[in-house]
Design a protein around this motif. Sequence first.
Motif, PDB file in Angstrom:
ATOM      1  N   LYS A  69       0.855  -1.199   0.000  1.00 35.00           N
ATOM      2  CA  LYS A  69       0.000   0.000   0.000  1.00 35.00           C
ATOM      3  C   LYS A  69       0.888   1.246   0.000  1.00 35.00           C
ATOM      4  N   PRO A  70       0.362   2.369  -0.518  1.00 34.90           N
ATOM      5  CA  PRO A  70       1.170   3.584  -0.602  1.00 34.90           C
ATOM      6  C   PRO A  70       1.497   4.194   0.758  1.00 34.90           C
ATOM      7  N   ILE A  71       2.635   4.860   0.783  1.00 35.37           N
ATOM      8  CA  ILE A  71       3.000   5.768   1.866  1.00 35.37           C
ATOM      9  C   ILE A  71       3.293   7.110   1.198  1.00 35.37           C
ATOM     10  N   THR A  72       3.147   8.199   1.925  1.00 39.96           N
ATOM     11  CA  THR A  72       3.358   9.518   1.336  1.00 39.96           C
ATOM     12  C   THR A  72       4.580  10.180   1.960  1.00 39.96           C
ATOM     13  N   LEU A  73       5.518  10.564   1.088  1.00 39.89           N
ATOM     14  CA  LEU A  73       6.742  11.246   1.498  1.00 39.89           C
ATOM     15  C   LEU A  73       6.731  12.612   0.813  1.00 39.89           C
ATOM     16  N   PRO A  74       6.018  13.599   1.395  1.00 42.07           N
ATOM     17  CA  PRO A  74       5.776  14.868   0.709  1.00 42.07           C
ATOM     18  C   PRO A  74       7.040  15.654   0.365  1.00 42.07           C
ATOM     19  N   LEU A  75       8.052  15.624   1.226  1.00 44.68           N
ATOM     20  CA  LEU A  75       9.222  16.468   0.996  1.00 44.68           C
ATOM     21  C   LEU A  75      10.030  16.052  -0.223  1.00 44.68           C
ATOM     22  N   ASN A  76       9.940  14.779  -0.623  1.00 48.82           N
ATOM     23  CA  ASN A  76      10.656  14.395  -1.836  1.00 48.82           C
ATOM     24  C   ASN A  76       9.720  13.921  -2.941  1.00 48.82           C
ATOM     25  N   ASN A  77       8.475  14.451  -2.907  1.00 49.22           N
ATOM     26  CA  ASN A  77       7.498  14.168  -3.964  1.00 49.22           C
ATOM     27  C   ASN A  77       7.464  12.695  -4.332  1.00 49.22           C
ATOM     28  N   SER A  78       7.223  11.866  -3.321  1.00 50.02           N
ATOM     29  CA  SER A  78       7.201  10.433  -3.541  1.00 50.02           C
ATOM     30  C   SER A  78       6.008   9.791  -2.848  1.00 50.02           C
ATOM     31  N   GLU A  79       5.454   8.814  -3.524  1.00 52.17           N
ATOM     32  CA  GLU A  79       4.414   7.982  -2.931  1.00 52.17           C
ATOM     33  C   GLU A  79       4.656   6.540  -3.365  1.00 52.17           C
ATOM     34  N   PRO A  80       5.707   5.945  -2.800  1.00 56.15           N
ATOM     35  CA  PRO A  80       6.025   4.554  -3.135  1.00 56.15           C
ATOM     36  C   PRO A  80       5.047   3.595  -2.469  1.00 56.15           C
ATOM     37  N   GLU A  81       5.108   2.345  -2.923  1.00 56.52           N
ATOM     38  CA  GLU A  81       4.283   1.291  -2.347  1.00 56.52           C
ATOM     39  C   GLU A  81       5.196   0.165  -1.874  1.00 56.52           C
ATOM     40  N   PRO A  82       5.784   0.321  -0.686  1.00 49.53           N
ATOM     41  CA  PRO A  82       6.685  -0.724  -0.190  1.00 49.53           C
ATOM     42  C   PRO A  82       5.942  -2.038   0.005  1.00 49.53           C
ATOM     43  N   ASP A  83       6.684  -3.127  -0.084  1.00 46.40           N
ATOM     44  CA  ASP A  83       6.062  -4.437   0.099  1.00 46.40           C
ATOM     45  C   ASP A  83       5.446  -4.554   1.485  1.00 46.40           C
ATOM     46  N   ILE A  84       6.148  -4.065   2.488  1.00 44.88           N
ATOM     47  CA  ILE A  84       5.629  -4.076   3.863  1.00 44.88           C
ATOM     48  C   ILE A  84       5.985  -2.750   4.526  1.00 44.88           C
ATOM     49  N   ALA A  85       4.986  -2.132   5.125  1.00 41.52           N
ATOM     50  CA  ALA A  85       5.192  -0.925   5.935  1.00 41.52           C
ATOM     51  C   ALA A  85       4.637  -1.216   7.325  1.00 41.52           C
ATOM     52  N   VAL A  86       5.489  -1.114   8.328  1.00 40.00           N
ATOM     53  CA  VAL A  86       5.058  -1.282   9.713  1.00 40.00           C
ATOM     54  C   VAL A  86       4.831   0.125  10.247  1.00 40.00           C
ATOM     55  N   ILE A  87       3.573   0.402  10.577  1.00 44.40           N
ATOM     56  CA  ILE A  87       3.161   1.784  10.861  1.00 44.40           C
ATOM     57  C   ILE A  87       2.377   1.889  12.169  1.00 44.40           C
ATOM     58  N   GLN A  88       2.193   3.131  12.598  1.00 42.12           N
ATOM     59  CA  GLN A  88       1.361   3.401  13.769  1.00 42.12           C
ATOM     60  C   GLN A  88      -0.087   3.025  13.463  1.00 42.12           C
ATOM     61  N   ARG A  89      -0.778   2.607  14.488  1.00 46.09           N
ATOM     62  CA  ARG A  89      -2.205   2.316  14.352  1.00 46.09           C
ATOM     63  C   ARG A  89      -2.956   3.635  14.545  1.00 46.09           C
ATOM     64  N   LEU A  90      -3.391   4.228  13.448  1.00 48.54           N
ATOM     65  CA  LEU A  90      -4.131   5.493  13.513  1.00 48.54           C
ATOM     66  C   LEU A  90      -5.564   5.345  13.030  1.00 48.54           C
ATOM     67  N   GLY A  91      -6.002   4.114  12.837  1.00 53.40           N
ATOM     68  CA  GLY A  91      -7.388   3.849  12.464  1.00 53.40           C
ATOM     69  C   GLY A  91      -7.845   4.630  11.242  1.00 53.40           C
ATOM     70  N   GLN A  92      -8.962   5.318  11.403  1.00 51.96           N
ATOM     71  CA  GLN A  92      -9.600   5.991  10.277  1.00 51.96           C
ATOM     72  C   GLN A  92      -8.854   7.214   9.778  1.00 51.96           C
ATOM     73  N   ASN A  93      -7.808   7.640  10.453  1.00 55.33           N
ATOM     74  CA  ASN A  93      -6.982   8.729   9.914  1.00 55.33           C
ATOM     75  C   ASN A  93      -6.459   8.368   8.530  1.00 55.33           C
ATOM     76  N   TYR A  94      -6.250   7.067   8.288  1.00 53.83           N
ATOM     77  CA  TYR A  94      -5.726   6.635   7.003  1.00 53.83           C
ATOM     78  C   TYR A  94      -6.781   6.682   5.888  1.00 53.83           C
ATOM     79  N   ARG A  95      -8.010   7.047   6.219  1.00 52.76           N
ATOM     80  CA  ARG A  95      -9.009   7.343   5.175  1.00 52.76           C
ATOM     81  C   ARG A  95      -8.688   8.680   4.513  1.00 52.76           C
ATOM     82  N   GLU A  96      -8.018   9.550   5.260  1.00 52.00           N
ATOM     83  CA  GLU A  96      -7.731  10.906   4.788  1.00 52.00           C
ATOM     84  C   GLU A  96      -6.342  11.029   4.164  1.00 52.00           C
ATOM     85  N   HIS A  97      -5.422  10.198   4.566  1.00 56.69           N
ATOM     86  CA  HIS A  97      -4.060  10.255   4.026  1.00 56.69           C
ATOM     87  C   HIS A  97      -3.362   8.919   4.238  1.00 56.69           C
TER      88      HIS A  97
END
Length: 184
Positions: A69-97
Amino acid sequence: MSVTTVKWTVADYHRIIAAGILEGRKVELIGGEIIEMAPEGESHAYCSDEAGEYLIYLLGDRAKVRQGKPITLPLNNSEPEPDIAVIQRLGQNYREHHPYPENIFWLIEYSNSTLTKDLGIKNKIYAAAGIAEYWVVNLRTMELIVFRDPTDAGYQFRETLTHGNINPLAFPNVSVAIDRLFGN
């Protein structure tokens, strides 16, 4: 005559996606360029899927494991889709970004045909974004390459492992079996 390549911002990229222009194409935004993603081979799909399930089990409620799934790296204009991203549990915040660098504990890429890209441009953009830890699983040699200590110039620490366990920086009490990352 010189040629100038148009660099896209994350906002541009989102508008292009919303317009349906890239529908049906597997692409990601890397350093302002829209890059086609290589198809996943059987070994890549199997190993990354098995590792994702293993990490979900291992981490439990401590983190969310997102696969492909995508991650957003705004400072270097990138939205890669890593095979695995271990991230914070922010629930529905990920509906917005998608997850931002400050939401990411560590990333894992599985590499066979994409090894040059994963060790090169992706390594640089992840480090410049401040991603604390980045792992590359080299499917050709069955090695785990661990990158830590990000700077704008790249990661300052690199270690290659083939067996044993590793403790992620974000979860020092969690022991990840390297063989399980290889799908064993």
